[in-house]
Design an enzyme around this catalytic site. Sequence first.
Site, PDB file in Angstrom:
ATOM      1  N   GLY A  59      70.881 -59.135  91.052  1.00 27.67           N
ATOM      2  CA  GLY A  59      70.001 -58.565  92.072  1.00 27.67           C
ATOM      3  C   GLY A  59      70.320 -57.099  92.331  1.00 27.67           C
ATOM      4  CG  ASP A  60      71.127 -56.038  95.506  1.00 30.33           C
ATOM      5  OD1 ASP A  60      70.084 -56.243  96.143  1.00 30.33           O
ATOM      6  OD2 ASP A  60      72.193 -56.634  95.728  1.00 30.33           O
ATOM      7  CE  LYS A  75      62.150 -44.808  90.151  1.00 32.57           C
ATOM      8  NZ  LYS A  75      62.929 -43.745  89.557  1.00 32.57           N
ATOM      9  CB  ALA A  93      64.297 -60.332  98.180  1.00 32.34           C
ATOM     10  CG  HIS A 140      62.536 -56.017  96.815  1.00 33.94           C
ATOM     11  ND1 HIS A 140      61.620 -56.797  96.186  1.00 33.94           N
ATOM     12  CD2 HIS A 140      63.757 -56.590  96.562  1.00 33.94           C
ATOM     13  CE1 HIS A 140      62.252 -57.794  95.561  1.00 33.94           C
ATOM     14  NE2 HIS A 140      63.535 -57.683  95.790  1.00 33.94           N
ATOM     15  CB  THR A 141      64.967 -49.798  99.055  1.00 31.03           C
ATOM     16  OG1 THR A 141      65.972 -50.722  99.466  1.00 31.03           O
ATOM     17  CG2 THR A 141      65.022 -48.568  99.937  1.00 31.03           C
ATOM     18  CB  THR A 170      69.310 -67.532  95.342  1.00 33.01           C
ATOM     19  OG1 THR A 170      68.537 -67.797  96.512  1.00 33.01           O
ATOM     20  CG2 THR A 170      68.386 -67.310  94.146  1.00 33.01           C
ATOM     21  NE  ARG A 196      76.313 -60.261 102.383  1.00 36.15           N
ATOM     22  CZ  ARG A 196      76.127 -61.392 101.723  1.00 36.15           C
ATOM     23  NH1 ARG A 196      77.100 -62.268 101.605  1.00 36.15           N
ATOM     24  NH2 ARG A 196      74.965 -61.668 101.174  1.00 36.15           N
ATOM     25  CG  ASP A 233      70.672 -41.146  90.083  1.00 33.90           C
ATOM     26  OD1 ASP A 233      70.294 -42.232  89.596  1.00 33.90           O
ATOM     27  OD2 ASP A 233      70.659 -40.898  91.295  1.00 33.90           O
ATOM     28  N   GLY A 261      66.800 -41.512  89.562  1.00 30.04           N
ATOM     29  CA  GLY A 261      66.746 -41.111  90.968  1.00 30.04           C
ATOM     30  C   GLY A 261      65.786 -42.013  91.715  1.00 30.04           C
TER      31      GLY A 261
HETATM   32  P1  IMO Z   1      67.219 -58.765  95.780  1.00 31.88           P
HETATM   33  O1  IMO Z   1      65.830 -59.264  95.549  1.00 31.88           O
HETATM   34  C1  IMO Z   1      71.505 -59.556  95.758  1.00 31.88           C
HETATM   35  C2  IMO Z   1      72.863 -63.616  96.741  1.00 31.88           C
HETATM   36  C3  IMO Z   1      73.637 -63.749  98.035  1.00 31.88           C
HETATM   37  C4  IMO Z   1      74.528 -64.936  97.701  1.00 31.88           C
HETATM   38  C5  IMO Z   1      73.637 -65.819  96.833  1.00 31.88           C
HETATM   39  C6  IMO Z   1      72.966 -66.938  97.583  1.00 31.88           C
HETATM   40  O2  IMO Z   1      67.381 -57.769  96.835  1.00 31.88           O
HETATM   41  O3  IMO Z   1      67.844 -58.330  94.484  1.00 31.88           O
HETATM   42  P2  IMO Z   1      70.996 -67.050  99.385  1.00 31.88           P
HETATM   43  O4  IMO Z   1      70.889 -66.408 100.727  1.00 31.88           O
HETATM   44  O5  IMO Z   1      69.905 -66.701  98.450  1.00 31.88           O
HETATM   45  O6  IMO Z   1      71.221 -68.525  99.466  1.00 31.88           O
HETATM   46  O7  IMO Z   1      72.372 -66.453  98.776  1.00 31.88           O
HETATM   47  O8  IMO Z   1      72.655 -64.945  96.293  1.00 31.88           O
HETATM   48  N1  IMO Z   1      71.534 -62.966  96.861  1.00 31.88           N
HETATM   49  C7  IMO Z   1      71.271 -61.707  96.503  1.00 31.88           C
HETATM   50  N2  IMO Z   1      72.078 -60.726  96.039  1.00 31.88           N
HETATM   51  N3  IMO Z   1      70.183 -59.302  95.886  1.00 31.88           N
HETATM   52  C8  IMO Z   1      69.338 -60.271  96.309  1.00 31.88           C
HETATM   53  O9  IMO Z   1      68.012 -60.092  96.317  1.00 31.88           O
HETATM   54  C9  IMO Z   1      69.882 -61.534  96.683  1.00 31.88           C
HETATM   55  N4  IMO Z   1      69.366 -62.669  97.172  1.00 31.88           N
HETATM   56  C10 IMO Z   1      70.380 -63.553  97.257  1.00 31.88           C
HETATM   57  O10 IMO Z   1      74.378 -62.598  98.326  1.00 31.88           O
HETATM   58  O11 IMO Z   1      75.604 -64.523  96.917  1.00 31.88           O
HETATM   59 MG    MG Z   2      69.135 -57.086  97.570  1.00 30.10          MG
END
Ligand code: IMO
Ligand code: MG
Length: 513
Positions: A23-24, A29, A50, A52-53, A271, A373, A403, A504
Amino acid sequence: MKEKINAFLKDVMTLAVVCYQFGDTGKGKLVDLFSSWADIIARGTGGANAGHTICLRGKEYIFNLLPSGILKDSEGKLNIMGSGMVISLIKLSRELRLVHENGYTTNNLKISHRAKLVLPFHIIVDRLKELSLCKGDKIGTTGKGITPAYLSHYAREGVVMNDLLNPDIFVEKVRKMANEAIEMASKAKRDDFFKIMVSPDLDNGIFYHPKKLIDVDMVIKKYLGYAKDIARYICDTDSIMRNSVGKSKILLEGAQGVLLSIDYGTYPYVTSSDSSAEGLAKGVGLKHSDIDLELGLIKGFYMTRVGCGPFTSEAGGEESAELCNNVFKPEEFRREEEAIIEKFFKNGNSVSELMVGRLLRISGGEYGATTKRPRRIGWLDLPLLRYVMEVTGNKNLVLTKLDVLNVLNQIGGEPLRVCYKYRYEGEKPYNYGEVIVKKGQVIKVAIPDPKFLEQCEPIYDSFEVWSEDISKIDSSDHLPINLKILLIYLKRETGANIRILSVGREADQTIFM
Ligand code: IMO
Ligand code: MG
């Protein structure tokens, strides 16, 4: 930029943007960028976990639930929240308010009548369960009620959006569902329970009842109240999607990442939805084969993970995991970390791996969009990437946040490391189907089992980072030689087809290859 995007997506009608890590990786973007091309932007997995910025007109918006094309509503674009999503109405109504208060419309928002509701009970159970687990067993969930909401669905006890349109049915189902949460609450420490109840995700305490613990009548009242504003968006989005395939330009917005997928990720540290393109397609009522182009996003030569679970290439290893997973006041932690870095630059101390992690975290703004976090930082893990490319059957990659690596130059050209294989160090052989992995064996494609990954040592290649500022480069012809070397290496090691580089936050800081 528009011409570049159109040329890039020539012959594509359905595009999926999915993360290939934890994720992330900057999906917001990319989705925002492609939403100028798309007629429909749809989410189909996860919920408010999730984050999303999107940056628009100098302002930053973080959406947890609404699709990232929502700010283009007035251009007539459909934004769809698919049937695979789990949706809290408390959060949704807050996001809608944010959009409206900033002068944007939501006239073309559509929410699946079969999307699953996250009720306050799910959030309470998610948090109480996480608190009750011993340290080593914690998942580090976002506490947004995701797993309990999907559990209700699979236990055939869930409540869906359409139930809001039929209040009698809604009330009956909600009353049935409340019992588990109330029972758990009665066994929990009063302090813990109270802290959970007064959180903003639970409307700051309005569902707390001193005797009954959870005020079910208030849940019903509040949700039916929200439903009045939300009802106009509820419809059969699956059929809209099916009828649009091949006719409209569709952009599917992934949430989480394949390594967090319930089906493909590092289970149980995942998740509860399938965050691959396959799960995404299903979550919006389509088939995987409806997707013409799948873009797998990875961070440019580093990686992050939030929450618990294996992270073989973590910079600073266990120490980093401990540091990041024991943060109770995230905002305070961030300020402290900024001060540590400032001091570091003044005194010029020697650079530990943990410090490299801190530097990348600050430089990349790697603090959770949803929970604030600190994200754990590590190096790009090719065995995991090869695994993801194998299970998704896709080679098209996007490298984001390139970058950020410039910070390694500010500390005297610290080398960049890429984990290209593991060595299994377990005393006991690990059985994987018909394969037996023995101590000392070298692994090129990861096995996603945490019990296995914990016993693997990363083996690294080192590279020199470019010293040029790449944030203004707009063509692949002008890339620094050190970056070109890394791209060739990545292609050679994984067979990847690198399609886009993001250098960027702004839309024009995107290089199409
Ligand atoms: P985006 O869409 C990063 C991680 C949580 C945890 C595990 C389970 O922003 O990329 P949950 O609340 O889903 O039961 O948590 O999954 N997690 C994410 N980490 N980006 C996310 O979404 C995440 N959605 C859940 O930190 O380790
Ligand atoms: Mg995230």
